[in-house]
Design a protein around this motif. Structure first.
Motif, PDB file in Angstrom:
ATOM      1  N   GLU A  89      -0.828   0.105  -7.038  1.00 17.89           N
ATOM      2  CA  GLU A  89      -1.542   0.638  -8.200  1.00 17.89           C
ATOM      3  C   GLU A  89      -3.034   0.754  -7.916  1.00 17.89           C
ATOM      4  OE1 GLU A  89      -0.432  -1.898 -11.472  1.00 17.89           O
ATOM      5  OE2 GLU A  89       1.678  -1.306 -11.325  1.00 17.89           O
ATOM      6  N   ARG A  90      -3.612  -0.258  -7.272  1.00 14.67           N
ATOM      7  CA  ARG A  90      -5.047  -0.223  -6.950  1.00 14.67           C
ATOM      8  C   ARG A  90      -5.377   0.828  -5.908  1.00 14.67           C
ATOM      9  NH1 ARG A  90      -7.023  -6.150  -5.534  1.00 14.67           N
ATOM     10  NH2 ARG A  90      -8.886  -5.028  -4.898  1.00 14.67           N
ATOM     11  N   LEU A  91      -4.511   0.978  -4.912  1.00 10.90           N
ATOM     12  CA  LEU A  91      -4.774   1.888  -3.801  1.00 10.90           C
ATOM     13  C   LEU A  91      -4.330   3.322  -4.069  1.00 10.90           C
ATOM     14  CD1 LEU A  91      -3.584  -0.504  -0.963  1.00 10.90           C
ATOM     15  CD2 LEU A  91      -5.920   0.345  -1.240  1.00 10.90           C
ATOM     16  N   GLY A  92      -3.395   3.493  -4.987  1.00  9.62           N
ATOM     17  CA  GLY A  92      -2.855   4.821  -5.256  1.00  9.62           C
ATOM     18  C   GLY A  92      -1.768   5.221  -4.274  1.00  9.62           C
ATOM     19  N   GLN A  93      -1.394   4.332  -3.384  1.00  8.40           N
ATOM     20  CA  GLN A  93      -0.304   4.558  -2.430  1.00  8.40           C
ATOM     21  C   GLN A  93       0.139   3.214  -1.853  1.00  8.40           C
ATOM     22  OE1 GLN A  93      -1.362   6.579   1.257  1.00  8.40           O
ATOM     23  NE2 GLN A  93      -3.517   6.286   0.803  1.00  8.40           N
ATOM     24  N   ALA A  94       1.182   3.222  -1.060  1.00  6.82           N
ATOM     25  CA  ALA A  94       1.724   1.987  -0.493  1.00  6.82           C
ATOM     26  C   ALA A  94       0.691   1.292   0.391  1.00  6.82           C
ATOM     27  CB  ALA A  94       2.983   2.292   0.310  1.00  6.82           C
ATOM     28  N   PRO A  95       0.589  -0.032   0.298  1.00  3.40           N
ATOM     29  CA  PRO A  95      -0.392  -0.771   1.109  1.00  3.40           C
ATOM     30  C   PRO A  95      -0.228  -0.571   2.612  1.00  3.40           C
ATOM     31  CG  PRO A  95       0.538  -2.196  -0.586  1.00  3.40           C
ATOM     32  CD  PRO A  95       1.302  -0.911  -0.626  1.00  3.40           C
ATOM     33  N   LEU A  96       1.000  -0.368   3.091  1.00  7.15           N
ATOM     34  CA  LEU A  96       1.205  -0.173   4.531  1.00  7.15           C
ATOM     35  C   LEU A  96       0.361   0.979   5.066  1.00  7.15           C
ATOM     36  CD1 LEU A  96       5.034  -0.583   5.195  1.00  7.15           C
ATOM     37  CD2 LEU A  96       3.191  -1.998   6.047  1.00  7.15           C
ATOM     38  N   ARG A  97       0.391   2.086   4.368  1.00  8.99           N
ATOM     39  CA  ARG A  97      -0.350   3.267   4.832  1.00  8.99           C
ATOM     40  C   ARG A  97      -1.851   3.116   4.634  1.00  8.99           C
ATOM     41  NH1 ARG A  97       3.068   8.262   4.803  1.00  8.99           N
ATOM     42  NH2 ARG A  97       5.160   7.505   4.387  1.00  8.99           N
ATOM     43  N   SER A  98      -2.238   2.512   3.547  1.00  6.86           N
ATOM     44  CA  SER A  98      -3.656   2.444   3.175  1.00  6.86           C
ATOM     45  C   SER A  98      -4.459   1.431   3.964  1.00  6.86           C
ATOM     46  CB  SER A  98      -3.791   2.095   1.694  1.00  6.86           C
ATOM     47  OG  SER A  98      -3.169   3.050   0.906  1.00  6.86           O
ATOM     48  N   LEU A  99      -3.858   0.332   4.369  1.00 13.98           N
ATOM     49  CA  LEU A  99      -4.637  -0.762   4.935  1.00 13.98           C
ATOM     50  C   LEU A  99      -4.590  -0.851   6.460  1.00 13.98           C
ATOM     51  CD1 LEU A  99      -3.874  -3.502   2.278  1.00 13.98           C
ATOM     52  CD2 LEU A  99      -5.926  -2.093   2.509  1.00 13.98           C
ATOM     53  N   HIS A 100      -3.715  -0.084   7.092  1.00 10.61           N
ATOM     54  CA  HIS A 100      -3.625  -0.138   8.555  1.00 10.61           C
ATOM     55  C   HIS A 100      -4.971   0.269   9.169  1.00 10.61           C
ATOM     56  CE1 HIS A 100      -1.365  -0.491  12.251  1.00 10.61           C
ATOM     57  NE2 HIS A 100      -2.059   0.529  12.686  1.00 10.61           N
ATOM     58  N   GLY A 101      -5.489  -0.590  10.056  1.00 18.89           N
ATOM     59  CA  GLY A 101      -6.759  -0.324  10.729  1.00 18.89           C
ATOM     60  C   GLY A 101      -7.985  -0.742   9.940  1.00 18.89           C
ATOM     61  N   ARG A 102      -7.790  -1.247   8.755  1.00 18.57           N
ATOM     62  CA  ARG A 102      -8.936  -1.629   7.917  1.00 18.57           C
ATOM     63  C   ARG A 102      -9.191  -3.127   7.963  1.00 18.57           C
ATOM     64  NH1 ARG A 102      -8.336   1.727   2.368  1.00 18.57           N
ATOM     65  NH2 ARG A 102     -10.498   1.111   2.113  1.00 18.57           N
ATOM     66  N   GLN A 103     -10.419  -3.486   7.671  1.00 18.90           N
ATOM     67  CA  GLN A 103     -10.829  -4.889   7.571  1.00 18.90           C
ATOM     68  C   GLN A 103     -10.470  -5.383   6.174  1.00 18.90           C
ATOM     69  OE1 GLN A 103     -12.505  -6.770   9.956  1.00 18.90           O
ATOM     70  NE2 GLN A 103     -12.893  -8.541   8.687  1.00 18.90           N
ATOM     71  N   VAL A 104      -9.737  -6.492   6.094  1.00 23.37           N
ATOM     72  CA  VAL A 104      -9.383  -7.075   4.802  1.00 23.37           C
ATOM     73  C   VAL A 104      -9.818  -8.542   4.778  1.00 23.37           C
ATOM     74  CG1 VAL A 104      -7.426  -5.528   4.401  1.00 23.37           C
ATOM     75  CG2 VAL A 104      -7.033  -7.716   5.513  1.00 23.37           C
ATOM     76  N   ARG A 105     -10.057  -9.025   3.586  1.00 24.24           N
ATOM     77  CA  ARG A 105     -10.349 -10.432   3.355  1.00 24.24           C
ATOM     78  C   ARG A 105      -9.355 -10.937   2.323  1.00 24.24           C
ATOM     79  NH1 ARG A 105     -14.297  -7.467   3.692  1.00 24.24           N
ATOM     80  NH2 ARG A 105     -14.684  -7.182   1.487  1.00 24.24           N
ATOM     81  N   VAL A 106      -8.804 -12.089   2.587  1.00 25.40           N
ATOM     82  CA  VAL A 106      -7.796 -12.649   1.692  1.00 25.40           C
ATOM     83  C   VAL A 106      -8.173 -14.087   1.351  1.00 25.40           C
ATOM     84  CG1 VAL A 106      -6.302 -13.327   3.626  1.00 25.40           C
ATOM     85  CG2 VAL A 106      -5.321 -13.081   1.362  1.00 25.40           C
ATOM     86  N   GLN A 107      -8.071 -14.390   0.073  1.00 22.58           N
ATOM     87  CA  GLN A 107      -8.319 -15.752  -0.375  1.00 22.58           C
ATOM     88  C   GLN A 107      -6.972 -16.431  -0.569  1.00 22.58           C
ATOM     89  OE1 GLN A 107     -10.709 -16.071  -3.871  1.00 22.58           O
ATOM     90  NE2 GLN A 107     -10.721 -18.294  -3.811  1.00 22.58           N
TER      91      GLN A 107
END
Length: 145
Positions: A89-107
């Motif tokens: 919902e936040r990304l507008g598409q599946a997280p697999l496609r949106s986050l590959h190659g990106r820097q993420v931070r997780v708490q």
């Protein structure tokens, strides 16, 4: 005479890297701290990684810091179905496609999770390894660039 042996031992101690200025820990530090805590325990923090690979298993989605999720240096972010839905919902598409190659931070909590190998018929083989994972139940635990 006591000082000489102590100086020799001081050279054997690995330095502990502090958290980055923003307060997050990289995958190598997460893996090291989780291993030091041991199975069944974890380390709370904010962990940062570049998503180099992803996969899914039994409804969970995994975002990995290494191309091979079995690499001992890998930190996996394990997204529950609820978190996946919120992320989509936040990304507008599946997280697999949106986050590959990106820097993420997780708490969350980095902890060792036992991964059992199975035979083709699904029966346990008796072999296993530990993977360092941060479980994400809410999309609000994750931020990305």
């Amino acid at each position: 005479w006591l000082l000489v042996p102590l100086l020799g031992l001081a050279g054997c101690v690995a330095p502990v890297r502090p958290a980055a200025p923003d307060g997050w820990l990289d995958p190598s530090m997460a893996v090291m701290l989780a291993a030091a805590a041991g199975p069944g325990r974890g380390v709370d923090g904010v962990f940062a990684l570049t998503v180099r690979a992803s996969g899914s298993d039994r409804g969970q989605l995994y975002l990995n810091s290494e191309r091979d999720y079995r690499n001992p240096r890998n930190l996996s972010i394990a997204l529950t179905p609820q978190a996946q839905q919120e992320m989509a919902e936040r990304l507008g598409q599946a997280p697999l496609r949106s986050l590959h190659g990106r820097q993420v931070r997780v708490q969350g909590q980095a902890r060792l999770v036992r991964i059992d190998f199975t035979h083709r018929d699904g029966q346990p083989s008796g072999s296993y390894y530990y993977q360092t994972q941060v479980r994400v139940e809410r999309a609000s635990q994750l931020q990305w660039d």
